[in-house]
Design a protein around this motif. Structure first.
Motif, PDB file in Angstrom:
ATOM      1  N   LEU A 273       0.759  -1.246  -0.100  1.00 13.45           N
ATOM      2  CA  LEU A 273      -0.089  -0.050  -0.035  1.00 13.45           C
ATOM      3  C   LEU A 273       0.771   1.221  -0.001  1.00 13.45           C
ATOM      4  N   ALA A 274       1.911   1.516   0.715  1.00 11.85           N
ATOM      5  CA  ALA A 274       2.816   2.517   0.999  1.00 11.85           C
ATOM      6  C   ALA A 274       3.586   2.662  -0.585  1.00 11.85           C
ATOM      7  N   ASN A 275       3.845   1.534  -1.300  1.00 11.17           N
ATOM      8  CA  ASN A 275       4.538   1.723  -2.463  1.00 11.17           C
ATOM      9  C   ASN A 275       3.519   2.112  -3.412  1.00 11.17           C
ATOM     10  N   VAL A 276       2.398   1.713  -3.658  1.00 11.95           N
ATOM     11  CA  VAL A 276       1.300   2.222  -4.299  1.00 11.95           C
ATOM     12  C   VAL A 276       1.298   3.803  -4.363  1.00 11.95           C
ATOM     13  N   LYS A 277       0.889   4.243  -3.188  1.00 11.11           N
ATOM     14  CA  LYS A 277       0.777   5.707  -3.130  1.00 11.11           C
ATOM     15  C   LYS A 277       2.053   6.355  -3.166  1.00 11.11           C
ATOM     16  N   GLU A 278       3.297   6.046  -2.935  1.00  9.99           N
ATOM     17  CA  GLU A 278       4.379   6.557  -3.104  1.00  9.99           C
ATOM     18  C   GLU A 278       4.665   6.726  -4.689  1.00  9.99           C
ATOM     19  N   GLN A 306       7.914  -4.107  -6.980  1.00  9.37           N
ATOM     20  CA  GLN A 306       8.781  -4.095  -8.118  1.00  9.37           C
ATOM     21  C   GLN A 306       7.951  -4.366  -9.391  1.00  9.37           C
ATOM     22  N   ASN A 307       7.089  -5.486  -9.052  1.00  9.74           N
ATOM     23  CA  ASN A 307       5.904  -5.615 -10.183  1.00  9.74           C
ATOM     24  C   ASN A 307       5.067  -4.379 -10.830  1.00  9.74           C
ATOM     25  N   LEU A 308       4.433  -4.002  -9.691  1.00 14.66           N
ATOM     26  CA  LEU A 308       3.684  -2.857  -9.835  1.00 14.66           C
ATOM     27  C   LEU A 308       4.354  -1.605 -10.510  1.00 14.66           C
ATOM     28  N   ASN A 309       5.434  -1.223  -9.980  1.00  9.90           N
ATOM     29  CA  ASN A 309       6.451  -0.231 -10.447  1.00  9.90           C
ATOM     30  C   ASN A 309       6.673  -0.429 -12.116  1.00  9.90           C
ATOM     31  N   LEU A 315       3.635   1.436 -19.000  1.00  5.96           N
ATOM     32  CA  LEU A 315       2.539   2.254 -19.558  1.00  5.96           C
ATOM     33  C   LEU A 315       2.999   3.660 -19.983  1.00  5.96           C
ATOM     34  N   LEU A 316       3.510   4.269 -18.965  1.00  4.86           N
ATOM     35  CA  LEU A 316       4.345   5.735 -18.983  1.00  4.86           C
ATOM     36  C   LEU A 316       5.048   5.942 -20.295  1.00  4.86           C
ATOM     37  N   GLN A 317       5.993   4.960 -20.346  1.00  2.00           N
ATOM     38  CA  GLN A 317       6.918   4.836 -21.441  1.00  2.00           C
ATOM     39  C   GLN A 317       6.085   4.841 -22.756  1.00  2.00           C
ATOM     40  N   ALA A 318       5.007   4.528 -22.924  1.00  2.00           N
ATOM     41  CA  ALA A 318       4.169   4.463 -24.143  1.00  2.00           C
ATOM     42  C   ALA A 318       3.354   5.544 -24.357  1.00  2.00           C
ATOM     43  N   ASN A 319       3.952   6.763 -23.432  1.00  2.00           N
ATOM     44  CA  ASN A 319       2.924   7.900 -23.579  1.00  2.00           C
ATOM     45  C   ASN A 319       1.661   7.866 -23.087  1.00  2.00           C
ATOM     46  N   ILE A 320       1.299   6.794 -22.185  1.00  2.00           N
ATOM     47  CA  ILE A 320      -0.014   6.786 -21.590  1.00  2.00           C
ATOM     48  C   ILE A 320       0.077   7.487 -20.216  1.00  2.00           C
ATOM     49  N   ASN A 321      -0.678   8.418 -20.062  1.00  2.00           N
ATOM     50  CA  ASN A 321      -0.628   9.299 -18.665  1.00  2.00           C
ATOM     51  C   ASN A 321      -1.271   8.453 -17.686  1.00  2.00           C
ATOM     52  N   ILE A 322      -0.864   9.204 -16.399  1.00  2.00           N
ATOM     53  CA  ILE A 322      -1.333   8.559 -15.343  1.00  2.00           C
ATOM     54  C   ILE A 322      -2.761   8.528 -15.135  1.00  2.00           C
ATOM     55  N   ASN A 323      -3.279   9.482 -15.630  1.00  2.00           N
ATOM     56  CA  ASN A 323      -4.799   9.504 -15.503  1.00  2.00           C
ATOM     57  C   ASN A 323      -5.600   8.450 -16.072  1.00  2.00           C
ATOM     58  N   LEU A 324      -5.183   7.894 -17.113  1.00  2.00           N
ATOM     59  CA  LEU A 324      -5.691   6.678 -17.946  1.00  2.00           C
ATOM     60  C   LEU A 324      -5.229   5.522 -17.048  1.00  2.00           C
ATOM     61  N   LYS A 327      -7.992   5.298 -14.308  1.00  2.00           N
ATOM     62  CA  LYS A 327      -9.168   5.078 -14.671  1.00  2.00           C
ATOM     63  C   LYS A 327      -9.460   3.455 -14.956  1.00  2.00           C
ATOM     64  N   SER A 328      -8.208   2.678 -15.288  1.00  2.00           N
ATOM     65  CA  SER A 328      -8.361   1.222 -15.672  1.00  2.00           C
ATOM     66  C   SER A 328      -7.303   0.699 -15.075  1.00  2.00           C
ATOM     67  N   PRO A 329      -7.281   0.418 -13.868  1.00  2.00           N
ATOM     68  CA  PRO A 329      -6.417  -0.269 -12.763  1.00  2.00           C
ATOM     69  C   PRO A 329      -6.446  -2.016 -13.156  1.00  2.00           C
ATOM     70  N   LEU A 330      -7.455  -2.429 -14.017  1.00  2.00           N
ATOM     71  CA  LEU A 330      -7.363  -3.597 -14.249  1.00  2.00           C
ATOM     72  C   LEU A 330      -6.424  -4.200 -15.163  1.00  2.00           C
ATOM     73  N   VAL A 331      -5.719  -3.149 -15.925  1.00  2.67           N
ATOM     74  CA  VAL A 331      -4.844  -3.362 -16.814  1.00  2.67           C
ATOM     75  C   VAL A 331      -3.450  -3.902 -16.005  1.00  2.67           C
ATOM     76  N   LEU A 332      -3.326  -3.637 -14.751  1.00  3.73           N
ATOM     77  CA  LEU A 332      -2.239  -3.984 -14.057  1.00  3.73           C
ATOM     78  C   LEU A 332      -2.509  -5.322 -13.551  1.00  3.73           C
ATOM     79  N   ASP A 333      -3.434  -6.229 -13.767  1.00  4.77           N
ATOM     80  CA  ASP A 333      -3.475  -7.478 -13.605  1.00  4.77           C
ATOM     81  C   ASP A 333      -2.783  -8.359 -14.881  1.00  4.77           C
ATOM     82  N   LYS A 334      -2.376  -7.654 -15.821  1.00  3.15           N
ATOM     83  CA  LYS A 334      -1.798  -8.441 -16.893  1.00  3.15           C
ATOM     84  C   LYS A 334      -0.357  -8.536 -16.754  1.00  3.15           C
TER      85      LYS A 334
END
Length: 385
Positions: A273-278, A306-309, A315-324, A327-334
């Motif tokens: 949880l601390a890592n997600v927030k940071e 490490q996995n989450l980061n 995603l960020l390196q693909a020019n996908i901004n943090i707001n997107l 909105k779609s946290p399920l992407v991180l299940d992949k």
């Protein structure tokens, strides 16, 4: 008296004896007389440390991986009385083939110490929950320990009665036995303790139907029965305070995804949880946005830091901004490999994530491939025009 002491000294210094002799003498004097004298001689033959060669050959002949047995439960190979032949006949009668039986014994050697009566009673209990013998055989092939670890059939029957008393159905019990059979080997007191804790948690939060809540939590996350009451209680307190939720809000969370993470270790939960927030705050998100992100998909707390980061960075390196991403946290299940490959495939088609969002990255394999085909067809059609 002097003769006894001399005898002791001679024995202790005689290193050529074929066995080890331990001689202990306790002497308590009262005046000139001996009040108590104890001579204790223990001999342990080398034979006690040798494997039962007949047993080893028998197991090898059955296709059992003897090296694995030595690694997992070596003491079994020294036993003089075992039931490997009886176990083989019993399991064959239930539909298990030679390879399955060999695998079961290799991975849980103590299975050969169970008597026919114990096997029969345990099988009957399992069959009262599962529909067919082959379902049990399938579980044994995957997790032999779950069936053979405990010979306490009475305790298992009591646990079944307990689970039924809180409203769990035969289907629920079947799922529990298939997914986490170890909970049926818990002591009845341990399972009662967890049920009581969940009941108290719900009532303390203002809930009115604790039985329904306990049933829901256990049926959704049976792994909670493998955790200590102290750990689960600490997780509840930590989540509610860290996410700044009222009792009513937290109850709603527990009825939803909250129960899914209560079995995590408290330290791991705090760390993730601390890592997600940071991570989110470092990219300009507010504390409220970070909390809402977690609440939207609480199971994200299963991901290691490490996995989450790595996934967010991909995603960020693909020019996908943090707001997107918010909105779609399920992407991180992949997996990160799947995310990366899909971004590349969509990039070749000129897919605009800013316009269409990133939900497409979270689709199942079948749905993603179908969507990709449509996009490719549309691209070809557009190019021909």
């Amino acid at each position: 008296m002097r003769g006894l002491v001399n005898m002791k000294n001679k024995l202790l210094f005689n290193m050529n004896l074929p066995w080890l002799i331990k001689l202990s003498t306790d002497i308590i004097f009262r005046g000139d007389s001996t009040r108590f004298l104890c001579l204790k001689i223990d001999s342990s033959s080398d034979e006690l440390d040798k494997e039962n060669n007949i047993l080893v050959k028998n197991l090898a002949g059955m296709g059992v991986d003897v090296k694995m047995v030595r690694k997992r439960q070596p003491g079994v190979l020294k036993r003089q009385i075992t039931n490997e032949d009886g176990l083989k006949i019993f399991l064959q009668g239930k539909g298990a083939n030679r390879e399955a039986i060999a695998s079961i014994i290799s991975r849980y050697p103590r299975a050969i110490t169970r008597s026919h009566q114990s096997l029969k009673e345990r099988w009957e209990i399992w069959r009262s929950i599962l529909m067919t013998d082959m379902e049990i055989v399938t579980i044994l092939k995957r997790s032999p320990e779950s069936f053979f670890r405990s010979g306490n059939n009475e305790n298992m029957q009591k646990n079944i009665t307990l689970f039924c008393s809180i409203g769990l159905t035969s289907k629920d019990l079947g799922n529990m036995l298939t997914r986490v059979p170890r909970v049926f080997s818990n002591s009845i007191e341990l399972n009662k303790q967890m049920i009581s804790l969940l009941n108290d948690i719900y009532l303390d939060l203002g809930g009115e139907k604790p039985d329904d809540f306990v049933k829901q939590i256990i049926s959704k996350n049976v792994f909670i029965l493998l955790r200590s009451s102290k750990q689960v209680k600490a997780n509840v307190q930590f989540l509610q305070s860290s996410l700044s939720l009222s009792n009513k809000e937290f109850l709603t969370l527990l009825h939803g995804q909250g129960g899914d993470v209560l079995d995590l270790s408290n330290e791991y939960l705090k760390k993730t949880l601390a890592n997600v927030k940071e991570k989110l705050l470092s990219h300009g998100c507010t504390e409220l946005e970070a909390n809402m992100f977690v609440l939207k998909h609480l199971r994200i707390l299963y991901l290691s830091p490490q996995n989450l980061n790595d996934k967010i960075d991909c995603l960020l390196q693909a020019n996908i901004n943090i707001n997107l991403i918010l909105k779609s946290p399920l992407v991180l299940d992949k997996s990160i490999k799947t995310i990366s490959n899909r971004i590349d495939e969509l990039g070749k088609l000129g897919y605009n994530f800013q316009i269409h969002g990133i939900g497409i990255l979270a689709l199942s394999k079948q749905r993603f491939e179908a969507k990709l085909e449509k996009l490719q067809a549309a691209t070809i059609l557009h190019g021909s025009n």
